[in-house]
Scaffold this motif. Structure first.
Motif, PDB file in Angstrom:
ATOM      1  N   CYS A 100       1.024  -1.177  -0.050  1.00  0.00           N
ATOM      2  CA  CYS A 100      -0.114  -0.081   0.129  1.00  0.00           C
ATOM      3  C   CYS A 100       0.964   1.285   0.005  1.00  0.00           C
ATOM      4  CB  CYS A 100      -0.748   0.006   1.391  1.00  0.00           C
ATOM      5  SG  CYS A 100      -2.158   1.138   1.098  1.00  0.00           S
ATOM      6  N   LEU A 101       0.715   1.963  -1.212  1.00  0.00           N
ATOM      7  CA  LEU A 101       1.716   3.285  -1.265  1.00  0.00           C
ATOM      8  C   LEU A 101       1.153   4.536  -0.862  1.00  0.00           C
ATOM      9  CD1 LEU A 101       3.058   2.212  -4.745  1.00  0.00           C
ATOM     10  CD2 LEU A 101       4.125   1.789  -2.557  1.00  0.00           C
ATOM     11  N   GLU A 135      -3.257  14.056  -3.935  1.00  0.00           N
ATOM     12  CA  GLU A 135      -4.123  14.315  -2.973  1.00  0.00           C
ATOM     13  C   GLU A 135      -5.662  13.964  -3.444  1.00  0.00           C
ATOM     14  OE1 GLU A 135      -1.946  16.669  -4.008  1.00  0.00           O
ATOM     15  OE2 GLU A 135      -0.788  16.388  -1.963  1.00  0.00           O
ATOM     16  N   GLU A 136      -5.858  13.520  -4.619  1.00  0.00           N
ATOM     17  CA  GLU A 136      -7.164  12.867  -5.337  1.00  0.00           C
ATOM     18  C   GLU A 136      -7.280  11.648  -5.118  1.00  0.00           C
ATOM     19  OE1 GLU A 136      -7.443  13.984  -9.395  1.00  0.00           O
ATOM     20  OE2 GLU A 136      -6.324  15.923  -9.212  1.00  0.00           O
ATOM     21  N   ILE A 137      -6.117  10.795  -4.574  1.00  0.00           N
ATOM     22  CA  ILE A 137      -6.130   9.589  -4.306  1.00  0.00           C
ATOM     23  C   ILE A 137      -6.488   9.007  -2.956  1.00  0.00           C
ATOM     24  CG2 ILE A 137      -4.679   7.280  -4.599  1.00  0.00           C
ATOM     25  CD1 ILE A 137      -3.247   9.059  -6.672  1.00  0.00           C
ATOM     26  N   GLU A 138      -7.352   8.129  -2.637  1.00  0.00           N
ATOM     27  CA  GLU A 138      -7.670   7.592  -1.434  1.00  0.00           C
ATOM     28  C   GLU A 138      -6.669   6.413  -1.218  1.00  0.00           C
ATOM     29  OE1 GLU A 138      -9.557   6.892   2.080  1.00  0.00           O
ATOM     30  OE2 GLU A 138      -9.913   8.545   0.531  1.00  0.00           O
ATOM     31  N   THR A 139      -6.580   5.565  -2.177  1.00  0.00           N
ATOM     32  CA  THR A 139      -5.770   4.234  -1.909  1.00  0.00           C
ATOM     33  C   THR A 139      -4.900   4.123  -3.242  1.00  0.00           C
ATOM     34  OG1 THR A 139      -7.139   2.720  -2.329  1.00  0.00           O
ATOM     35  CG2 THR A 139      -6.980   3.121  -0.127  1.00  0.00           C
ATOM     36  N   CYS A 140      -3.698   3.594  -2.926  1.00  0.00           N
ATOM     37  CA  CYS A 140      -2.796   3.214  -4.259  1.00  0.00           C
ATOM     38  C   CYS A 140      -2.016   1.997  -3.763  1.00  0.00           C
ATOM     39  CB  CYS A 140      -1.747   4.131  -4.854  1.00  0.00           C
ATOM     40  SG  CYS A 140      -0.655   3.780  -5.904  1.00  0.00           S
ATOM     41  N   THR A 141      -2.328   0.946  -4.231  1.00  0.00           N
ATOM     42  CA  THR A 141      -1.460  -0.271  -3.967  1.00  0.00           C
ATOM     43  C   THR A 141      -0.907  -1.004  -5.304  1.00  0.00           C
ATOM     44  OG1 THR A 141      -3.423  -0.913  -2.472  1.00  0.00           O
ATOM     45  CG2 THR A 141      -1.914  -2.754  -3.103  1.00  0.00           C
ATOM     46  N   LEU A 142       0.483  -1.235  -5.004  1.00  0.00           N
ATOM     47  CA  LEU A 142       1.360  -1.897  -6.044  1.00  0.00           C
ATOM     48  C   LEU A 142       1.145  -3.372  -5.694  1.00  0.00           C
ATOM     49  CD1 LEU A 142       3.430  -1.975  -8.121  1.00  0.00           C
ATOM     50  CD2 LEU A 142       5.152  -1.645  -6.450  1.00  0.00           C
ATOM     51  N   GLU A 143       0.604  -4.140  -6.630  1.00  0.00           N
ATOM     52  CA  GLU A 143       0.133  -5.452  -6.528  1.00  0.00           C
ATOM     53  C   GLU A 143       1.676  -6.533  -7.016  1.00  0.00           C
ATOM     54  OE1 GLU A 143      -2.700  -6.557  -5.652  1.00  0.00           O
ATOM     55  OE2 GLU A 143      -3.412  -4.800  -5.588  1.00  0.00           O
ATOM     56  N   PRO A 144       1.400  -7.544  -6.405  1.00  0.00           N
ATOM     57  CA  PRO A 144       2.681  -8.310  -6.834  1.00  0.00           C
ATOM     58  C   PRO A 144       3.309  -8.488  -8.288  1.00  0.00           C
ATOM     59  CG  PRO A 144       1.461  -9.374  -5.386  1.00  0.00           C
ATOM     60  CD  PRO A 144       0.528  -8.342  -5.974  1.00  0.00           C
TER      61      PRO A 144
END
Length: 185
Positions: A100-101, A135-144
């Protein structure tokens, strides 16, 4: 052209060993290598492909040797994918876990450092997904597998259009109602 200069077993084993080594190296050096390529990463990957070429083919440049090497690569890839498909737990261990970034709108600097990413690189990823700022992003995840999953804070464009249309319809409905009431008097 058709005469092998190396034993057949060596032509089969060489690509398999290179393949397994590259899988381990990509796992060790992280998802970033799969997610995005900066100029340095591109140079490394191009150099690696040139370096392992000789390890795969050895002293044999024959057509049969090349086909046998390619067949070995396709074969080991098929076996590995089949094996991991049947053994999900091992697949999860090999692939790793998502990172989770950005969480609840806050950049996770420790996670960025773990993945060797800067905020400007993350912003570039956000721009590719249609976001102007982090700031517009709630969550950002880097997947495997190197894919970024981004969920925005604001409603999507489709949601905004829908809400705008609904507001316009309500406005028209009120105007029509006002006209009917005025005509009915």
């Amino acid at each position: 052209m058709f005469v092998l200069k190396l034993p057949v077993i060596e032509k089969i084993v060489r690509p398999i060993l290179v393949y397994l080594s590259l899988i381990v190296l990509l796992r060790v050096f992280g998802k970033r290598e799969l997610a995005q390529l900066n100029p340095f990463d591109l140079v490394v990957l191009l150099s690696v492909s040139n370096t392992v070429q000789n390890a795969i083919i050895g002293d044999d440049n024959s057509l049969v040797g090349g086909v046998l090497g390619a067949l070995s690569l396709f074969g080991i890839n098929y076996v590995v994918i089949r094996f991991l498909f049947k053994h999900r737990r091992i697949d999860q261990i090999m692939e790793g876990s998502p990172t989770c970034l950005i969480e609840r709108g806050e950049v996770c600097r420790g996670a960025l450092a773990k993945e060797l990413m800067s905020e400007s690189e993350l912003l570039t990823v956000a721009h590719r997904q249609g976001f102007d700022t982090l700031e517009e992003i709630e969550t950002c995840t880097l997947e495997p597998g190197g894919i970024f999953f981004i969920k925005g804070r604001t409603p999507s464009t489709d949601q905004q259009r829908f809400e705008h249309l609904m507001a316009r319809l309500n406005e028209i409905d009120q105007k029509v109602g006002a006209l009917v009431n005025r005509e009915g008097r």
